[in-house]
Design an enzyme around this catalytic site. Structure first.
Site, PDB file in Angstrom:
ATOM      1  N   HIS A 196      12.913  -7.190   7.233  1.00  0.00           N
ATOM      2  CA  HIS A 196      12.069  -7.108   8.420  1.00  0.00           C
ATOM      3  C   HIS A 196      11.303  -5.787   8.514  1.00  0.00           C
ATOM      4  O   HIS A 196      10.368  -5.668   9.301  1.00  0.00           O
ATOM      5  CB  HIS A 196      12.896  -7.350   9.698  1.00  0.00           C
ATOM      6  CG  HIS A 196      13.730  -6.194  10.148  1.00  0.00           C
ATOM      7  ND1 HIS A 196      15.061  -6.052   9.793  1.00  0.00           N
ATOM      8  CD2 HIS A 196      13.448  -5.123  10.923  1.00  0.00           C
ATOM      9  CE1 HIS A 196      15.546  -4.957  10.352  1.00  0.00           C
ATOM     10  NE2 HIS A 196      14.586  -4.369  11.045  1.00  0.00           N
ATOM     11  N   ASP A 226      18.784 -10.204   5.273  1.00  0.00           N
ATOM     12  CA  ASP A 226      17.687  -9.326   5.697  1.00  0.00           C
ATOM     13  C   ASP A 226      17.568  -8.141   4.742  1.00  0.00           C
ATOM     14  O   ASP A 226      17.726  -6.990   5.121  1.00  0.00           O
ATOM     15  CB  ASP A 226      17.950  -8.848   7.130  1.00  0.00           C
ATOM     16  CG  ASP A 226      16.795  -8.024   7.684  1.00  0.00           C
ATOM     17  OD1 ASP A 226      15.645  -8.243   7.246  1.00  0.00           O
ATOM     18  OD2 ASP A 226      17.043  -7.156   8.543  1.00  0.00           O
ATOM     19  N   GLY A 300      14.253   2.262  13.682  1.00  0.00           N
ATOM     20  CA  GLY A 300      13.826   3.159  12.613  1.00  0.00           C
ATOM     21  C   GLY A 300      14.917   3.404  11.596  1.00  0.00           C
ATOM     22  O   GLY A 300      14.652   3.819  10.475  1.00  0.00           O
ATOM     23  N   SER A 302      16.669   1.006  10.445  1.00  0.00           N
ATOM     24  CA  SER A 302      16.736  -0.197   9.631  1.00  0.00           C
ATOM     25  C   SER A 302      16.450   0.093   8.167  1.00  0.00           C
ATOM     26  O   SER A 302      15.460   0.752   7.835  1.00  0.00           O
ATOM     27  CB  SER A 302      15.720  -1.233  10.131  1.00  0.00           C
ATOM     28  OG  SER A 302      16.175  -1.859  11.287  1.00  0.00           O
TER      29      SER A 302
END
Length: 459
Positions: A196, A226, A300, A302
């Protein structure tokens, strides 16, 4: 890129000064001068509340020697001479053996790791551990900036295409920018991040800890989790040490590094492993077998790493629970390992697939459905409400003879349970691998060999 928040059956197919103040003395109460005594004095703790201490052994005291005047001096002199001679002999003996030359054993360090055979919980000074982890892993953590919307030719007759216009919009939509984190897992420019963070972007900029920037490209997107892999044209980079997420213990110290809010690059936070085997539903997908941590994870973060006390990567931070404090989730690094190997080998990212719809079994499911076991993957006994069958036609599962209602209890030697769900265990293999499934069917245990297929991208 902003982190995403967190049942239908699993579908494998988805800071003045201050005046000083002294209070006036208070008069002593009358009872203090009257000799008042508590009518019920505190009673000593009964003897039987304590364990009985071992009785010391009393040695009899020998009678003092009889005085004999000058004789006493003779005896003392003789004793003193004997002691000197004995100590001298001991010194000579020690010198002869070299014992006095041996260095003293070093004192144990409070920061030393305490380990035994295999990977055991680490006992270490927490502050020192975090400092060491940040120093070791920090250079391998990057900031990823993404942009969508390509630049267009300036048209002076169209204010929306004027770059000096705050609403400059070259493609009919205001260009968007997102920021996330990533991890260098190979010194030749290979970076692991979240899907993402990079999905749908037209431009990627990767910034190292020292500020060096590179243009990056998306090498591949994971069809199961993900995760995504980014490539930059660079060599000799500092790569992270990859750990073993399967050996994690709840309560273990962990450290997260990333770029929270897209501004504070290489921020370090710490916490513990709060739980493992978590399942969450994000905006558009379901994620299984996640690590839950209370290490601060913010938008942020991630794509940044979750590390153990040795500085080894054990997870990739992916989500935070909406309206929560201290609830973040990471994808176990073992799930990412096959993708990392595929990328380094120049192969297309692919996940294995067998083609079944199933329900993870726990005690409640087992009780409700009257199942013979309380762990495993229960292949749905019938089609879903839309008519979709439990076993996909033409799938590896169908070819191998898996049937609706079967219970898959293990893949090879790995038992299927809440911490090792079917998809997560399968993900550690590659398409084309042959695996043995242990299946319960009608009270019997069967071993069924399945050649894994490639998971479709639209699942």
């Amino acid at each position: 890129m902003t982190d995403r928040p967190v049942f239908d059956p699993n579908d494998e197919t988805h800071p003045h000064d201050v005046a000083s103040f002294s209070p006036p003395p208070e008069p002593r109460p009358d009872w203090s001068a009257s000799g008042w005594i508590d009518p019920e004095p505190v009673r000593p703790t009964p003897e039987h509340w304590f364990e009985t201490a071992p009785t010391a052994r009393v040695q009899p005291t020998p009678p003092p020697p009889a005085r004999s005047g000058a004789g006493t001096g003779v005896v003392l002199s003789a004793a003193l001479l004997a002691a000197v001679l004995a100590s001298g002999g001991t010194l000579v003996a020690l010198n002869a053996t070299g014992a006095l030359d041996r260095p003293a054993a070093p004192a144990a360090s409070s920061n030393a790791l305490s380990t035994s055979a295999g990977r055991q919980p680490i006992t270490i000074d927490e502050s020192s551990a975090i400092i060491n982890v940040a120093a070791k892993a920090g250079p391998a953590v990057v900031r990823i900036t993404t942009e969508t919307g390509a630049a267009a030719t300036v048209d002076p007759n169209n204010p929306s295409l004027d770059p000096n216009n705050p609403f400059f919009d070259p493609n009919g939509a205001i260009p968007s920018e997102g920021v996330g984190s990533g991890l260098i897992f190979d010194s030749n420019g290979w970076i692991l991040t979240n899907r993402h963070v990079v999905s749908g972007s037209d431009k990627l900029t990767v910034e190292l800890k020292d500020g060096t920037q590179y243009s990056g490209s998306v090498y591949g997107i994971d069809t199961l989790t993900d995760l995504a892999i980014v490539k930059i044209d660079a060599t000799g980079l500092t790569a992270a040490t990859i750990g073993d997420s399967d050996a994690l213990k709840v309560g273990e110290l962990v450290v997260a590094i990333g770029s929270p809010l897209g501004t504070f690059s290489n921020t370090v936070t710490s916490g513990i492993v709060s739980a493992t085997g978590r399942q969450i539903t994000t905006d558009n997908s379901q994620l299984d077998n996640l690590i839950q941590t209370d290490a601060a994870i913010n938008p942020g973060n991630s794509g940044g790493p979750l590390l153990d006390a040795t500085g080894a990567v054990i997870g990739i931070n992916t989500a935070i629970a909406r309206d929560s404090t201290g609830i973040g989730f990471s994808i176990p690094i073992n799930i990412a390992k096959p993708l990392m190997e595929q990328a380094k080998a120049g192969k297309e990212l692919a996940r294995p697939y067998i083609g079944v719809r199933y329900t993870p079994i726990d005690k409640q499911v087992a009780k409700t459905e009257s199942l013979p076991v309380d762990q495993g993957a229960w292949v749905s006994p019938k089609a879903d409400s839309s008519g979709k069958p439990a076993i996909t036609p033409g799938s590896p599962a169908e070819a191998a003879g898996i049937k609706p209602g079967d219970i898959i209890v293990a893949i090879g030697d790995t038992k299927i349970d809440t911490e090792h769900p079917l998809n997560a265990v399968l993900a550690q293999n590659a398409p084309g691998d042959k695996v043995d499934l242990k299946v319960l069917r009608d009270g019997k245990t069967l071993t069924i060999s399945v050649t894994l297929g490639t998971r479709p991208a639209n699942l």
